[in-house]
Design a protein around this motif. Structure first.
Motif, PDB file in Angstrom:
ATOM      1  N   ALA A 185      18.688 -41.428 -28.597  1.00 16.26           N
ATOM      2  CA  ALA A 185      19.916 -40.746 -27.958  1.00 16.26           C
ATOM      3  C   ALA A 185      21.065 -41.317 -28.776  1.00 16.26           C
ATOM      4  O   ALA A 185      20.925 -42.405 -28.972  1.00 16.26           O
ATOM      5  CB  ALA A 185      19.789 -40.851 -26.663  1.00 16.26           C
ATOM      6  N   ASN A 186      21.878 -40.515 -29.274  1.00 12.40           N
ATOM      7  CA  ASN A 186      23.273 -40.783 -29.686  1.00 12.40           C
ATOM      8  C   ASN A 186      23.011 -41.535 -31.443  1.00 12.40           C
ATOM      9  O   ASN A 186      23.968 -42.502 -31.854  1.00 12.40           O
ATOM     10  CB  ASN A 186      24.213 -41.767 -29.018  1.00 12.40           C
ATOM     11  CG  ASN A 186      24.826 -41.005 -27.684  1.00 12.40           C
ATOM     12  OD1 ASN A 186      25.009 -39.913 -27.720  1.00 12.40           O
ATOM     13  ND2 ASN A 186      24.396 -41.836 -26.768  1.00 12.40           N
ATOM     14  N   GLY A 244      21.832 -33.806 -27.729  1.00 11.78           N
ATOM     15  CA  GLY A 244      22.336 -34.414 -26.210  1.00 11.78           C
ATOM     16  C   GLY A 244      21.962 -35.855 -26.145  1.00 11.78           C
ATOM     17  O   GLY A 244      21.247 -36.399 -26.851  1.00 11.78           O
ATOM     18  N   PRO A 245      22.714 -36.376 -25.145  1.00 10.82           N
ATOM     19  CA  PRO A 245      22.597 -37.674 -24.892  1.00 10.82           C
ATOM     20  C   PRO A 245      21.146 -38.273 -24.364  1.00 10.82           C
ATOM     21  O   PRO A 245      20.829 -39.538 -24.604  1.00 10.82           O
ATOM     22  CB  PRO A 245      23.426 -38.150 -23.753  1.00 10.82           C
ATOM     23  CG  PRO A 245      23.755 -36.783 -23.163  1.00 10.82           C
ATOM     24  CD  PRO A 245      23.759 -35.622 -24.360  1.00 10.82           C
ATOM     25  N   ASP A 246      20.282 -37.287 -24.199  1.00 10.24           N
ATOM     26  CA  ASP A 246      19.102 -37.617 -23.696  1.00 10.24           C
ATOM     27  C   ASP A 246      18.130 -37.331 -24.670  1.00 10.24           C
ATOM     28  O   ASP A 246      16.711 -37.092 -24.619  1.00 10.24           O
ATOM     29  CB  ASP A 246      18.424 -36.871 -22.286  1.00 10.24           C
ATOM     30  CG  ASP A 246      18.762 -35.384 -22.426  1.00 10.24           C
ATOM     31  OD1 ASP A 246      19.240 -35.013 -23.530  1.00 10.24           O
ATOM     32  OD2 ASP A 246      18.447 -34.853 -21.241  1.00 10.24           O
ATOM     33  N   GLY A 247      18.632 -36.804 -26.097  1.00 13.08           N
ATOM     34  CA  GLY A 247      17.454 -36.552 -26.949  1.00 13.08           C
ATOM     35  C   GLY A 247      17.311 -35.152 -27.121  1.00 13.08           C
ATOM     36  O   GLY A 247      16.569 -34.729 -28.142  1.00 13.08           O
ATOM     37  N   ARG A 248      17.668 -34.111 -26.082  1.00 13.39           N
ATOM     38  CA  ARG A 248      17.247 -32.634 -25.919  1.00 13.39           C
ATOM     39  C   ARG A 248      18.137 -32.236 -27.173  1.00 13.39           C
ATOM     40  O   ARG A 248      19.296 -32.433 -27.453  1.00 13.39           O
ATOM     41  CB  ARG A 248      17.636 -32.115 -24.858  1.00 13.39           C
ATOM     42  CG  ARG A 248      16.432 -32.590 -23.792  1.00 13.39           C
ATOM     43  CD  ARG A 248      16.410 -32.016 -22.543  1.00 13.39           C
ATOM     44  NE  ARG A 248      17.598 -31.886 -21.750  1.00 13.39           N
ATOM     45  CZ  ARG A 248      18.481 -31.290 -20.712  1.00 13.39           C
ATOM     46  NH1 ARG A 248      17.795 -30.383 -20.531  1.00 13.39           N
ATOM     47  NH2 ARG A 248      19.545 -31.617 -20.376  1.00 13.39           N
ATOM     48  N   THR A 296      25.520 -35.165 -32.729  1.00  9.55           N
ATOM     49  CA  THR A 296      25.240 -35.596 -31.453  1.00  9.55           C
ATOM     50  C   THR A 296      26.377 -35.265 -30.589  1.00  9.55           C
ATOM     51  O   THR A 296      27.508 -35.209 -30.821  1.00  9.55           O
ATOM     52  CB  THR A 296      24.979 -37.186 -31.636  1.00  9.55           C
ATOM     53  OG1 THR A 296      26.177 -37.689 -32.241  1.00  9.55           O
ATOM     54  CG2 THR A 296      23.773 -37.546 -32.432  1.00  9.55           C
ATOM     55  N   SER A 315      27.880 -36.568 -26.449  1.00  9.58           N
ATOM     56  CA  SER A 315      27.504 -36.934 -24.778  1.00  9.58           C
ATOM     57  C   SER A 315      27.446 -36.076 -23.900  1.00  9.58           C
ATOM     58  O   SER A 315      27.166 -36.381 -22.709  1.00  9.58           O
ATOM     59  CB  SER A 315      28.573 -38.054 -24.752  1.00  9.58           C
ATOM     60  OG  SER A 315      29.882 -37.597 -24.781  1.00  9.58           O
ATOM     61  N   SER A 327      26.307 -32.893 -21.771  1.00 10.79           N
ATOM     62  CA  SER A 327      24.816 -32.279 -21.218  1.00 10.79           C
ATOM     63  C   SER A 327      24.860 -30.993 -20.849  1.00 10.79           C
ATOM     64  O   SER A 327      23.919 -30.386 -20.436  1.00 10.79           O
ATOM     65  CB  SER A 327      24.312 -33.128 -20.247  1.00 10.79           C
ATOM     66  OG  SER A 327      25.054 -33.315 -19.236  1.00 10.79           O
ATOM     67  N   TRP A 334      19.046 -26.210 -23.584  1.00 10.00           N
ATOM     68  CA  TRP A 334      18.678 -27.540 -23.956  1.00 10.00           C
ATOM     69  C   TRP A 334      17.195 -27.575 -23.844  1.00 10.00           C
ATOM     70  O   TRP A 334      16.602 -26.945 -23.110  1.00 10.00           O
ATOM     71  CB  TRP A 334      19.435 -28.581 -23.047  1.00 10.00           C
ATOM     72  CG  TRP A 334      20.522 -28.621 -23.097  1.00 10.00           C
ATOM     73  CD1 TRP A 334      21.710 -28.124 -22.337  1.00 10.00           C
ATOM     74  CD2 TRP A 334      21.635 -29.348 -23.929  1.00 10.00           C
ATOM     75  NE1 TRP A 334      22.862 -28.659 -22.650  1.00 10.00           N
ATOM     76  CE2 TRP A 334      22.885 -29.454 -23.840  1.00 10.00           C
ATOM     77  CE3 TRP A 334      21.366 -30.195 -25.141  1.00 10.00           C
ATOM     78  CZ2 TRP A 334      23.859 -29.864 -24.504  1.00 10.00           C
ATOM     79  CZ3 TRP A 334      22.300 -30.640 -25.826  1.00 10.00           C
ATOM     80  CH2 TRP A 334      23.610 -30.748 -25.432  1.00 10.00           C
ATOM     81  N   SER A 353      13.797 -30.221 -24.583  1.00  6.43           N
ATOM     82  CA  SER A 353      12.963 -31.377 -25.201  1.00  6.43           C
ATOM     83  C   SER A 353      11.905 -31.101 -25.829  1.00  6.43           C
ATOM     84  O   SER A 353      11.721 -29.772 -26.252  1.00  6.43           O
ATOM     85  CB  SER A 353      12.294 -32.022 -23.892  1.00  6.43           C
ATOM     86  OG  SER A 353      11.051 -31.142 -23.606  1.00  6.43           O
TER      87      SER A 353
END
Length: 329
Positions: free
Chosen positions: A10-11, A199-203, A270, A272, A274, A288, A290
């Protein structure tokens, strides 16, 4: 295509880029400046010619295992039978149905001739690029894209924008000169950014336009405005279309898409944030995913994503880290 071996944290922007595809046509930008160059090529009897009409080209079927191919002609015969202006596309490089170094010219006709006429033989049909691109080899694909770009420009730039005088062709068809004020005019290309937003969670954030219940999802994109850098365009477009604030972005690669005159400049970005808020105009839905969710949604038919012809698909699979399997018909 090369991929990262594991999902990007993430990020963190991926430090790999899309592969560079080598040129398969030598455009001869220096050689085409020679006065009479096109006429000399036609007179030599060795030049080949492609015909395009209303953004369609003549294509022949080569069979199940060989795909399709552009229907080419001897330029000398075409120049004698058809009062059209020839444009120099270049000389072939590397693997091609033509010998390496073969010169190819472009002839444009206003209307596709009827079947059975000299320009529409029984073994060929008029087809748009999207219809046949997946079945053409690299050389024919490059010629079709180049021909589409230059013919589109000529069709919409016949007169001098300064005084309105009809312009003359020079430099093998790559310059239009005004005989009244001597101004030179060159083919235009409109830069557009196309972006995967992580996004921040890698999605991955994908969106789409049209009906809110439509199944098609893709990357976000938009034209670069005058006085704007590519990075600024990424930030602005993503903010306008889905209300997401980009914190960083990285250029990955590009794809010419001259329908009529775009150059797609691919980025990954990227954020932050969501939560995405579609603008309801250009983007009517955003979602979003995964990696597991995206592959499952495609295989189930819940959504469709961009085809493999597009840089959008390359960008999505770059984030995914491999090939996304399509739903089989």
């Amino acid at each position: 295509m090369s991929y990262t071996e594991s999902p990007a944290p993430a990020n963190h922007l991926m430090d790999t880029v899309l592969p560079v595809r080598p040129a398969v046509v030598d455009r001869g930008s220096g050689a085409r400046l020679k006065p009479g160059m096109v006429e000399d090529l036609i007179a030599s009897g060795t030049a080949q010619a492609m015909v395009i009409s209303q953004r369609k080209a003549l294509v022949t079927e080569q069979g199940l295992w060989f795909g399709d191919a552009l229907r080419l002609w001897e330029a000398l015969n075409l120049a004698e039978d058809n009062p059209a202006t020839a444009i120099y596309l270049g000389a072939t490089l590397g693997p091609s149905s033509l010998p390496e170094g073969s010169a190819v010219l472009l002839f444009t006709v206003a209307q596709p001739p009827a079947p059975g006429t000299s320009l529409t033989p029984a073994d060929a049909q008029w087809a748009g690029f999207r219809e046949v691109a997946g079945r053409l080899d690299a050389s024919d694909t490059a010629l079709f894209i180049e021909a589409s770009a230059i013919s589109n420009w000529h069709a919409t730039h016949t007169h001098c924008p300064q005084c309105g005088t009809p312009t003359d062709l020079e430099a093998g068809g790559w310059v239009r000169r005004c005989p009244r004020d001597n101004s030179e005019h060159y083919p235009r290309t409109d830069p557009a950014i196309i972006v995967t937003v992580v996004g921040p969670d890698g999605r991955l954030l994908l969106g789409g336009g049209g009906p809110t219940d439509a199944k098609n999802y893709s990357t976000l994109a938009g034209f670069v405005e005058p006085g704007e850098s590519l990075e600024q365009a990424v930030v602005r477009e993503i903010g306008e279309e889905v209300g997401v604030r980009v914190t960083a972005c990285q250029y990955l690669g590009s794809q010419s898409w001259p329908f009529p005159a775009s150059l797609m400049l691919g980025f990954t970005a990227t954020t932050s944030d969501s939560v995405a808020k579609p603008d309801g105009v250009e983007v009517t839905r955003a979602r979003w995913f995964s990696r597991e969710e995206l592959q499952a949604a495609v295989l189930s038919g819940e959504i469709t994503i961009s085809t493999r012809l597009s840089i959008a698909r390359s960008l999505i699979e770059h984030w995914y880290g491999g090939v996304i399997e399509d739903l089989q018909p």
